[in-house]
Scaffold this motif. Structure first.
Motif, PDB file in Angstrom:
ATOM      1  N   GLY A 132       7.668  22.099 -15.348  1.00  0.00           N
ATOM      2  CA  GLY A 132       8.406  22.952 -13.340  1.00  0.00           C
ATOM      3  C   GLY A 132       9.309  23.116 -13.296  1.00  0.00           C
ATOM      4  O   GLY A 132       9.536  22.569 -12.311  1.00  0.00           O
ATOM      5  N   ASN A 133      10.185  22.923 -14.263  1.00  0.00           N
ATOM      6  CA  ASN A 133      11.436  23.005 -14.230  1.00  0.00           C
ATOM      7  C   ASN A 133      11.759  24.349 -13.783  1.00  0.00           C
ATOM      8  O   ASN A 133      12.209  25.364 -15.099  1.00  0.00           O
ATOM      9  CB  ASN A 133      12.612  22.451 -14.997  1.00  0.00           C
ATOM     10  N   ALA A 134      12.014  24.978 -12.214  1.00  0.00           N
ATOM     11  CA  ALA A 134      12.269  26.625 -12.232  1.00  0.00           C
ATOM     12  C   ALA A 134      13.934  27.184 -13.097  1.00  0.00           C
ATOM     13  O   ALA A 134      14.333  28.003 -13.549  1.00  0.00           O
ATOM     14  CB  ALA A 134      12.613  26.802 -11.107  1.00  0.00           C
ATOM     15  N   ALA A 135      15.003  25.569 -12.677  1.00  0.00           N
ATOM     16  CA  ALA A 135      16.163  26.261 -13.298  1.00  0.00           C
ATOM     17  C   ALA A 135      16.262  26.587 -15.424  1.00  0.00           C
ATOM     18  O   ALA A 135      16.698  26.556 -15.499  1.00  0.00           O
ATOM     19  CB  ALA A 135      17.035  24.655 -13.402  1.00  0.00           C
ATOM     20  N   VAL A 136      15.265  25.022 -15.670  1.00  0.00           N
ATOM     21  CA  VAL A 136      15.079  25.792 -16.663  1.00  0.00           C
ATOM     22  C   VAL A 136      15.002  27.195 -18.037  1.00  0.00           C
ATOM     23  O   VAL A 136      15.519  27.657 -18.004  1.00  0.00           O
ATOM     24  CB  VAL A 136      13.963  24.411 -17.446  1.00  0.00           C
ATOM     25  N   LEU A 137      13.667  27.765 -16.910  1.00  0.00           N
ATOM     26  CA  LEU A 137      13.148  29.470 -16.797  1.00  0.00           C
ATOM     27  C   LEU A 137      14.667  29.769 -15.981  1.00  0.00           C
ATOM     28  O   LEU A 137      14.281  30.845 -17.336  1.00  0.00           O
ATOM     29  CB  LEU A 137      12.035  29.580 -16.268  1.00  0.00           C
ATOM     30  N   GLY A 138      15.468  29.755 -15.619  1.00  0.00           N
ATOM     31  CA  GLY A 138      16.523  30.799 -15.096  1.00  0.00           C
ATOM     32  C   GLY A 138      17.695  30.522 -16.241  1.00  0.00           C
ATOM     33  O   GLY A 138      17.846  31.680 -16.452  1.00  0.00           O
ATOM     34  N   LEU A 139      17.475  29.171 -16.380  1.00  0.00           N
ATOM     35  CA  LEU A 139      18.525  29.228 -17.993  1.00  0.00           C
ATOM     36  C   LEU A 139      17.604  30.258 -19.578  1.00  0.00           C
ATOM     37  O   LEU A 139      18.749  31.018 -19.772  1.00  0.00           O
ATOM     38  CB  LEU A 139      18.615  27.648 -18.583  1.00  0.00           C
ATOM     39  N   ALA A 140      16.885  30.093 -19.701  1.00  0.00           N
ATOM     40  CA  ALA A 140      16.163  30.624 -20.419  1.00  0.00           C
ATOM     41  C   ALA A 140      16.072  32.361 -20.234  1.00  0.00           C
ATOM     42  O   ALA A 140      16.367  33.641 -20.903  1.00  0.00           O
ATOM     43  CB  ALA A 140      14.740  30.231 -21.042  1.00  0.00           C
ATOM     44  N   VAL A 141      15.941  32.517 -19.461  1.00  0.00           N
ATOM     45  CA  VAL A 141      16.488  34.226 -18.618  1.00  0.00           C
ATOM     46  C   VAL A 141      17.939  35.054 -18.877  1.00  0.00           C
ATOM     47  O   VAL A 141      18.025  35.817 -19.247  1.00  0.00           O
ATOM     48  CB  VAL A 141      15.467  34.463 -16.971  1.00  0.00           C
ATOM     49  N   ALA A 142      18.502  33.467 -18.629  1.00  0.00           N
ATOM     50  CA  ALA A 142      19.910  34.097 -18.697  1.00  0.00           C
ATOM     51  C   ALA A 142      20.332  34.340 -19.876  1.00  0.00           C
ATOM     52  O   ALA A 142      21.276  35.110 -20.521  1.00  0.00           O
ATOM     53  CB  ALA A 142      21.289  32.413 -17.974  1.00  0.00           C
ATOM     54  N   ILE A 143      19.730  33.539 -20.989  1.00  0.00           N
ATOM     55  CA  ILE A 143      20.361  33.539 -22.058  1.00  0.00           C
ATOM     56  C   ILE A 143      19.720  34.835 -22.684  1.00  0.00           C
ATOM     57  O   ILE A 143      20.618  35.267 -23.642  1.00  0.00           O
ATOM     58  CB  ILE A 143      19.635  32.353 -23.144  1.00  0.00           C
ATOM     59  N   GLY A 144      18.202  34.775 -22.306  1.00  0.00           N
ATOM     60  CA  GLY A 144      17.188  36.279 -22.685  1.00  0.00           C
ATOM     61  C   GLY A 144      18.287  37.936 -22.266  1.00  0.00           C
ATOM     62  O   GLY A 144      18.442  39.440 -23.256  1.00  0.00           O
ATOM     63  N   ALA A 145      18.677  37.728 -20.901  1.00  0.00           N
ATOM     64  CA  ALA A 145      19.234  38.719 -20.334  1.00  0.00           C
ATOM     65  C   ALA A 145      20.766  38.916 -21.165  1.00  0.00           C
ATOM     66  O   ALA A 145      20.930  39.547 -21.575  1.00  0.00           O
ATOM     67  CB  ALA A 145      19.758  38.421 -19.096  1.00  0.00           C
ATOM     68  N   PHE A 146      21.822  38.226 -21.464  1.00  0.00           N
ATOM     69  CA  PHE A 146      22.550  37.871 -22.984  1.00  0.00           C
ATOM     70  C   PHE A 146      22.323  38.697 -23.855  1.00  0.00           C
ATOM     71  O   PHE A 146      23.189  39.827 -24.510  1.00  0.00           O
ATOM     72  CB  PHE A 146      23.177  37.181 -22.983  1.00  0.00           C
ATOM     73  N   GLY A 147      21.573  38.166 -24.247  1.00  0.00           N
ATOM     74  CA  GLY A 147      20.785  38.848 -25.738  1.00  0.00           C
ATOM     75  C   GLY A 147      20.500  40.258 -25.350  1.00  0.00           C
ATOM     76  O   GLY A 147      20.929  40.996 -27.100  1.00  0.00           O
ATOM     77  N   MET A 148      19.784  41.003 -24.989  1.00  0.00           N
ATOM     78  CA  MET A 148      19.211  41.720 -24.752  1.00  0.00           C
ATOM     79  C   MET A 148      20.232  43.084 -24.529  1.00  0.00           C
ATOM     80  O   MET A 148      20.944  44.183 -24.467  1.00  0.00           O
ATOM     81  CB  MET A 148      19.067  42.114 -23.379  1.00  0.00           C
ATOM     82  N   CYS A 149      21.901  42.374 -23.732  1.00  0.00           N
ATOM     83  CA  CYS A 149      23.029  43.242 -24.170  1.00  0.00           C
ATOM     84  C   CYS A 149      23.612  43.489 -25.167  1.00  0.00           C
ATOM     85  O   CYS A 149      24.233  44.362 -25.755  1.00  0.00           O
ATOM     86  CB  CYS A 149      23.976  42.021 -22.360  1.00  0.00           C
ATOM     87  N   VAL A 150      24.132  42.049 -25.545  1.00  0.00           N
ATOM     88  CA  VAL A 150      24.740  41.416 -27.150  1.00  0.00           C
ATOM     89  C   VAL A 150      24.071  42.530 -28.008  1.00  0.00           C
ATOM     90  O   VAL A 150      24.893  43.270 -28.558  1.00  0.00           O
ATOM     91  CB  VAL A 150      25.138  40.576 -27.126  1.00  0.00           C
ATOM     92  N   GLN A 151      23.313  42.624 -28.441  1.00  0.00           N
ATOM     93  CA  GLN A 151      21.788  43.307 -28.981  1.00  0.00           C
ATOM     94  C   GLN A 151      22.327  45.099 -29.472  1.00  0.00           C
ATOM     95  O   GLN A 151      22.290  45.385 -30.233  1.00  0.00           O
ATOM     96  CB  GLN A 151      20.816  43.068 -29.058  1.00  0.00           C
ATOM     97  N   ALA A 152      22.987  46.029 -27.692  1.00  0.00           N
ATOM     98  CA  ALA A 152      23.532  46.646 -27.879  1.00  0.00           C
ATOM     99  C   ALA A 152      24.494  47.392 -28.971  1.00  0.00           C
ATOM    100  O   ALA A 152      25.285  48.136 -29.240  1.00  0.00           O
ATOM    101  CB  ALA A 152      23.569  46.902 -26.671  1.00  0.00           C
ATOM    102  N   ALA A 153      25.435  46.164 -29.924  1.00  0.00           N
ATOM    103  CA  ALA A 153      26.059  46.411 -30.631  1.00  0.00           C
ATOM    104  C   ALA A 153      25.686  47.417 -31.750  1.00  0.00           C
ATOM    105  O   ALA A 153      25.936  47.782 -32.238  1.00  0.00           O
ATOM    106  CB  ALA A 153      26.835  44.870 -30.779  1.00  0.00           C
TER     107      ALA A 153
END
Length: 174
Positions: free
Chosen positions: A84-105
């Motif tokens: 029930g922790n929104a901060a954990v979801l936020g962290l997971a989204v941050a990591i996923g967003a980072f990954g979606m950008c880095v995969q563009a290499a």
């Protein structure tokens, strides 16, 4: 203007068919739907944003499907770590967003907007196992229809420029 008319005709017809078929399926409008019309339209937009043609088709399919995978991974990570922790979801989204950008290499996944649209479609269709299938099917169908709409416009455009041959006037003999 001829190109826009040709695209309008081709896209209009195929968009109408997508909507008709999508809303005619037994589970249409539910979380069990396999063909989600708005997701198909999102892929359609990505195809044209990616430049169209076979290159745009490849970029669209690869990037949007990678976004579905990222969305699924985000939900899996957040669910495993979250109570029930929104901060954990936020962290997971941050990591996923980072990954979606880095995969563009990697060239096949270099279309970053497609990855974000794919993830958004996964979240928008319910972020579940059924959402994976619905997102994948709908994104692929939308991209293929976009490609077909471009090819259809290629056929229609020359037809819009043809002028009717003048009707011969019979010579009058005096």
């Amino acid at each position: 203007m001829k190109r826009l008319l040709a695209l309008g005709i081709s896209i209009g017809v195929l968009a109408g068919i997508l909507t008709w078929v999508g809303f005619s399926l037994p589970e249409a409008g539910t979380t069990a739907a396999v063909l989600v019309v708005w997701v198909g339209f999102a892929a359609w937009a990505m195809f044209y944003a990616a430049g169209g043609g076979t290159g745009g088709l490849g970029k669209t399919v690869a990037s949007t499907l990678s976004g579905v995978v990222w969305g699924w991974l985000i939900i899996q990570a957040a669910t495993a770590a979250m109570s029930g922790n929104a901060a954990v979801l936020g962290l997971a989204v941050a990591i996923g967003a980072f990954g979606m950008c880095v995969q563009a290499a990697w060239k096949p996944l270099a279309f970053i907007p497609g990855a974000f649209v794919g993830a958004a479609c996964f979240f928008g269709t319910g972020a579940s196992g059924a959402a994976v299938l619905a997102s994948v099917v709908s994104l692929v169908v939308g991209a293929l229809l976009a490609f077909a709409s471009e090819k259809g416009a290629d056929v229609i455009e020359p037809l819009l420029g043809k002028k009717a041959a003048p009707t011969p006037v019979a010579h009058r003999h005096a």
